[in-house]
Design an enzyme around this catalytic site. Structure first.
Site, PDB file in Angstrom:
ATOM      1  N   ALA A 130      51.833 -12.175  42.380  1.00 55.42           N
ATOM      2  CA  ALA A 130      50.374 -12.040  42.414  1.00 55.42           C
ATOM      3  C   ALA A 130      49.896 -10.812  41.651  1.00 55.42           C
ATOM      4  O   ALA A 130      48.721 -10.461  41.687  1.00 55.42           O
ATOM      5  CB  ALA A 130      49.887 -11.976  43.860  1.00 55.42           C
ATOM      6  N   ASP A 179      53.501   1.435  39.151  1.00 55.58           N
ATOM      7  CA  ASP A 179      53.627   0.637  40.376  1.00 55.58           C
ATOM      8  C   ASP A 179      54.489   1.356  41.414  1.00 55.58           C
ATOM      9  O   ASP A 179      54.132   1.444  42.593  1.00 55.58           O
ATOM     10  CB  ASP A 179      54.246  -0.730  40.058  1.00 55.58           C
ATOM     11  CG  ASP A 179      53.460  -1.481  38.998  1.00 55.58           C
ATOM     12  OD1 ASP A 179      52.300  -1.118  38.751  1.00 55.58           O
ATOM     13  OD2 ASP A 179      54.016  -2.421  38.413  1.00 55.58           O
TER      14      ASP A 179
END
Ligand code: GLA
Length: 390
Positions: A130, A179
């Site tokens: 996602a 991230d």
């Protein structure tokens, strides 16, 4: 998902209680996309969705891995045989991330006893695919568990670097450091301003609810195949452009000098890539200032501008993301943009708190009309970075 459940599952699998349970979150990036491999700025925050790792040490040099989310049993690997040329594949492919972290720890010469090893059980509610960094969450949770268990003194920034190295060198994905840093270092209630050159971090208060706002995360539930090759290609193009301009990185091109620099680049594609990176760094600075001033609504148009730049100059959007963004705006969002690497994944929309049903409904209807799968839409607020649960 509670830590107790994760610990219970570990006990059923391995026959004794884990020594601990650790968690690391997924992330969304508010602004600053495709800047992290250009030494630039980004502004991610941690999601409430997280990956839990229950873990115990071993003394026989073995690594046993199990995931509650993948229907393949316990995978047993020998530490001495972890090899980036041969990471686990097929249904065991998820195990590349924790195995890569173990490999990165060993490769860094950090004092994991050669007789060491670990039993791990993993469980996650970060949706995979996602664009919300489920892989970084798994890497960081594993890295925190192992460094805690083995008493290896690393800072959170070093932990993120270790997790990123696992992803770059063992999994083989050439990502930047955003991230893993968001997952390891973000704090509840704050967006993380990250300068990816020196890795300086600032925690910027980001409280949508207090401002009567919501930030929607719209998971388009598509991931176009292009993603991997295109990411590496964008990266290379940026590095070539910086070299052509005689700069260490595109971060070194000031916004005020952009037009002059573009005039020196012959290749129109390279010009567009450079324009995105330089304007995006500037947008991060402006959004950060607005957040600090409590003027959250005014950040909306900068999000939308960022999306246009990613769509037109960087060419990493896709029809589903464009539709989500355009529909959210038409339904009253202050701004919206794709978040993460692109070619699918999720979009963000900054909306009035009482507009959630209207904006979600409009996006869902637009997806149905276009024949896309129904999107998954949730409201997100900045949650805690990685931590030990029990
Ligand atoms: C992916 C990468 C990050 C970053 C973003 C784009 O999420 O993992 O390092 O480059 O894309 O901003």
């Amino acid at each position: 998902m509670t830590a107790t459940r994760t610990a219970d599952a570990f006990r059923r699998l391995y026959g004794s209680a884990p020594e601990g349970v650790w968690a690391a979150p997924g992330r969304v990036n508010l602004i600053g996309e495709h800047t992290d491999y250009n030494d630039g700025f980004c502004l991610p925050f941690a999601l409430p969705q997280r990956t839990q790792v229950a873990a115990s040490r071993r003394t026989d040099g073995m690594l046993r891995l199990h995931s509650a989310d993948v229907p393949s049993g316990v995978l047993t690997l020998r530490l001495a045989e972890l090899d980036p040329a041969r990471p686990p594949q097929g249904p065991d492919g998820w195990a590349r991330y924790p195995a890569g972290v173990l490999w990165a720890l060993l490769d860094a010469g950090l004092p994991v006893s050669p007789l060491g090893g670990a039993d791990l059980h993993v469980s996650s509610d970060v949706p995979a695919g996602a664009g919300l960094s489920s892989s970084a969450a798994l890497e960081v949770a594993t890295a925190l568990a192992l460094t805690d268990l083995y008493g290896i003194p690393v800072t959170r920034t070093e932990l993120a670097a270790l997790a990123r190295r696992a992803e770059n060198a063992y999994v083989g994905v050439p990502c930047g450091v955003m991230d893993q840093t968001a997952s390891a270092c973000a704090t509840a209630g704050h967006a993380l301003h990250l300068d990816t050159r020196g890795l300086a971090q600032q925690h910027i208060p980001f409280d949508c609810a207090a401002a009567g706002l919501r930030l929607l995360v719209i998971d388009t539930r598509v991931k176009h195949d292009l993603a991997d090759g295109a990411y590496a290609e964008r990266r290379a193009s940026c590095h070539e452009a910086a070299a052509a301009l005689g700069l260490p990185a595109l971060r070194d091109l000031p916004y005020a000098d952009l037009d002059a620099a573009l005039a020196r680049l012959g290749d129109p594609v390279q010009r567009r890539r450079v324009r995105h990176v330089v304007t995006e760094n500037e947008r991060v600075v402006r959004v950060e200032e607005l957040l600090r001033a409590g003027r959250l609504r005014e950040a909306g148009p900068l999000l939308t501008e960022g999306h246009a730049s990613l769509r037109d100059d960087y060419e990493v959007s896709c029809p589903e993301l464009d539709l989500a963004v355009a529909t959210a705006e038409a339904a009253g969002a202050y701004g919206a943009r794709m978040t993460g690497g692109g070619f699918g994944g999720s979009a963000l929309a900054l909306i009035d708190a009482d507009a959630e049903a209207a904006v979600s409904g409009a996006v869902t209807q637009a997806f149905a009309r276009a024949g896309h799968r129904p999107p998954r839409i949730t409201a997100a607020a900045p949650a805690a970075g990685a931590h030990r649960l029990e």
